[in-house]
Design an enzyme around this catalytic site. Structure first.
Site, PDB file in Angstrom:
ATOM      1  N   CYS A   1       0.787  -1.187  -0.062  1.00 36.00           N
ATOM      2  CA  CYS A   1       0.016  -0.108   0.032  1.00 36.00           C
ATOM      3  C   CYS A   1       0.919   1.156   0.168  1.00 36.00           C
ATOM      4  CB  CYS A   1      -0.795   0.026   1.454  1.00 36.00           C
ATOM      5  SG  CYS A   1      -2.071   1.371   1.300  1.00 36.00           S
TER       6      CYS A   1
ATOM      7  N   ASP B   1       0.344   3.690   1.837  1.00 35.75           N
ATOM      8  CA  ASP B   1       0.349   4.384   3.170  1.00 35.75           C
ATOM      9  C   ASP B   1       1.693   4.618   3.766  1.00 35.75           C
ATOM     10  OD1 ASP B   1       0.242   4.314   6.019  1.00 35.75           O
ATOM     11  OD2 ASP B   1      -2.048   3.691   5.665  1.00 35.75           O
TER      12      ASP B   1
ATOM     13  N   ARG C   1       2.865   4.628   6.471  1.00 39.34           N
ATOM     14  CA  ARG C   1       3.276   3.779   7.518  1.00 39.34           C
ATOM     15  C   ARG C   1       3.761   2.260   7.474  1.00 39.34           C
ATOM     16  NH1 ARG C   1      -2.325   4.086  10.290  1.00 39.34           N
ATOM     17  NH2 ARG C   1      -2.983   3.651   8.224  1.00 39.34           N
TER      18      ARG C   1
ATOM     19  N   HIS D   1      -1.761  -4.515   4.672  1.00 42.56           N
ATOM     20  CA  HIS D   1      -1.534  -3.883   6.126  1.00 42.56           C
ATOM     21  C   HIS D   1      -3.069  -3.866   6.708  1.00 42.56           C
ATOM     22  CE1 HIS D   1      -2.686   0.508   5.802  1.00 42.56           C
ATOM     23  NE2 HIS D   1      -2.362   0.170   4.679  1.00 42.56           N
TER      24      HIS D   1
ATOM     25  N   CYS E   1      -6.138  -0.520   6.662  1.00 38.57           N
ATOM     26  CA  CYS E   1      -5.894   0.004   5.408  1.00 38.57           C
ATOM     27  C   CYS E   1      -7.005   0.957   5.269  1.00 38.57           C
ATOM     28  CB  CYS E   1      -5.689  -0.866   4.378  1.00 38.57           C
ATOM     29  SG  CYS E   1      -5.402  -0.261   2.904  1.00 38.57           S
TER      30      CYS E   1
HETATM   31 ZN    ZN Z   1      -3.631   0.762   3.124  1.00 40.04          ZN
END
Ligand code: ZN
Length: 213
Positions: A37, A39, A41, A93, A96
């Site tokens: 992803c 993302d 993090r 993850h 999400c």
């Molecule tokens: Zn995500």
């Protein structure tokens, strides 16, 4: 500030062995295609302690590669056919935001079209998901199912099917990262042969597809 990033880059480069960069200029031969992803993090290299050159990375919202995604399919084809990676890892993850948005009934704009296959995934697993009363748990289970859906989808692409037909070893893995502890969990859904893919997707399948799904 952006200037700080440039400064940090200078410091990082100064701390590396110069031979490290010389080796990288000779080309890349990563053993993994890493799909995860966007993302912030879930950085790819950091969470598995990999160096530049170790992972060929493709990231997007909710770690998807669908069959009409020219970008993702190009990455997949290059990784399999040119780089000859033996392993494709889909690492989703928990928590999400993309998966969460797909569970909602509100308008998020263009992204709803990108996330639409996750709604299909939800619908396919409707019976299981709707037995989970806790919304957070249901969300996290859909995060897992989205990864499994990707493993199955990637294994059924023409790219992977052709690789197996050539006798090339390619294994597709499904993993998920737990944000709260920094641990990656193996969803144990490895696919490494056409036999594990529904017959209709197989290239030059020897058996009849009728009645075999
Ligand atoms: Zn995500």
């Amino acid at each position: 500030m952006p200037k700080e990033l440039l400064q940090r880059n200078r410091e990082w480069a100064a701390n590396q062995d110069p031979s490290f960069f010389e080796e990288l200029t000779d080309g890349q031969s990563p053993r993994f295609l890493w799909i995860s992803c966007s993302d912030s993090r879930v950085p790819a290299n950091e969470i598995v302690e990999c160096h530049p050159g170790d992972l060929f990375v493709h990231r997007n919202i909710a770690n998807r590669i669908d069959h009409d995604d020219l970008n993702g399919l190009s990455v997949l084809e290059y990784a399999v056919e040119v780089l000859q990676v033996p392993h494709i890892v889909v690492c989703g993850h928990y928590q999400c935001g993309g998966v969460k948005a797909a569970m909602e009934h509100t308008d998020h704009g263009l992204i709803d079209n990108w996330l639409r296959p996750i709604k299909r995934c939800y619908h396919q697993h409707h019976d299981e998901l709707n037995t989970i009363p806790d919304e957070q748990e249901r969300w996290n289970r859909l995060c897992e199912l989205n990864v499994i859906d990707q493993v199955e989808g990637i294994a059924s692409t023409t790219v992977v099917q052709k690789a197996w037909q050539r006798g090339q070893d390619v294994t597709v893995h499904g993993w998920i990262y737990q944000l709260s502890e920094g641990i990656i969990h193996n969803l144990e859904v490895e696919v490494d042969s056409p036999d594990q893919v529904p017959a209709i997707y197989r290239l030059n399948a020897t058996s009849s597809v009728s009645g075999d799904a």
